[in-house]
Design a protein around this motif. Structure first.
Motif, PDB file in Angstrom:
ATOM      1  N   SER A  79       0.817  -1.221   0.000  1.00 17.07           N
ATOM      2  CA  SER A  79       0.000   0.000   0.000  1.00 17.07           C
ATOM      3  C   SER A  79       0.851   1.271   0.000  1.00 17.07           C
ATOM      4  CB  SER A  79      -0.946   0.006   1.203  1.00 17.07           C
ATOM      5  OG  SER A  79      -0.216  -0.034   2.412  1.00 17.07           O
ATOM      6  N   ARG A  82       1.161   3.052  -3.302  1.00 21.81           N
ATOM      7  CA  ARG A  82      -0.025   3.814  -3.679  1.00 21.81           C
ATOM      8  C   ARG A  82      -0.184   5.058  -2.803  1.00 21.81           C
ATOM      9  NH1 ARG A  82      -3.440   0.202  -2.185  1.00 21.81           N
ATOM     10  NH2 ARG A  82      -3.799   1.136  -0.181  1.00 21.81           N
ATOM     11  N   ASP A  83       0.171   4.919  -1.527  1.00 22.13           N
ATOM     12  CA  ASP A  83      -0.112   5.973  -0.560  1.00 22.13           C
ATOM     13  C   ASP A  83       0.905   7.109  -0.523  1.00 22.13           C
ATOM     14  OD1 ASP A  83      -2.332   4.487   0.135  1.00 22.13           O
ATOM     15  OD2 ASP A  83      -1.403   3.630   1.934  1.00 22.13           O
TER      16      ASP A  83
END
Length: 166
Positions: A79, A82-83
């Motif tokens: 993640s 993406r973050d």
């Protein structure tokens, strides 16, 4: 306004990347830009997950007025790609490890390129003495100061759009 999110990465997330996170966070606070950035750090390996930074990193930061003792090591997560708008690796080995598992849209850069403009690796001080930690502190401070200046100017010029960071 969406904050610019930056993730600093080294091998175990106990020496270089916690120092970079602490330095950058300190500079952001001093500049009055707390709401403009999301800052974190991680490691490419999980050997030290949940542990505080190396005592020498804590001591070096402390001697420069920065408290990183509350940080805890963690491993990079899928993640994170993406973050975070910008993932800054401390050396070429970390860049290679990150790129092996990163999606194509991830923005992974060598700290020495993005922040220092020199292309240098930030050496791992783990197996050395306190002098190595002071040396990397100085390089990280120089790079984080330049990075904040560049991103602060970019933030002002793009009126909340962080697309140029990617």
């Amino acid at each position: 306004m969406t904050p610019i999110s930056i993730l600093f990465v080294c091998m175990g997330n106990i020496c270089r990347s916690p120092l970079a996170e602490g330095i950058f966070r300190h500079l952001v606070t001093e500049a009055g830009l707390n709401g403009h950035f999301t800052i974190d750090s991680a490691g490419t390996g999980g050997w030290h997950e949940g542990e505080p930074p190396d005592g020498r990193s804590i001591a070096t930061a402390q001697s420069n007025g920065i408290d990183i003792s509350g940080q805890r090591a963690r491993r990079i997560r899928s993640s994170d790609y993406r973050d975070f708008d910008l993932i800054l690796a401390m050396d070429r080995d970390n860049v290679a490890a990150l790129e092996k598992i990163a999606p194509p849209e991830a923005t992974i850069r060598l700290f020495g390129d993005a922040a220092l403009g020199t292309g240098e690796d930030i050496p791992d001080p783990y197996y050395g003495g306190p002098d190595g930690f002071e040396l990397i502190y100085t390089r990280l401070l120089t790079g984080c100061s330049s990075l904040l200046e560049a991103l602060g100017v970019e933030r002002a010029s793009c009126s909340g759009n962080t697309s140029s960071v990617r």
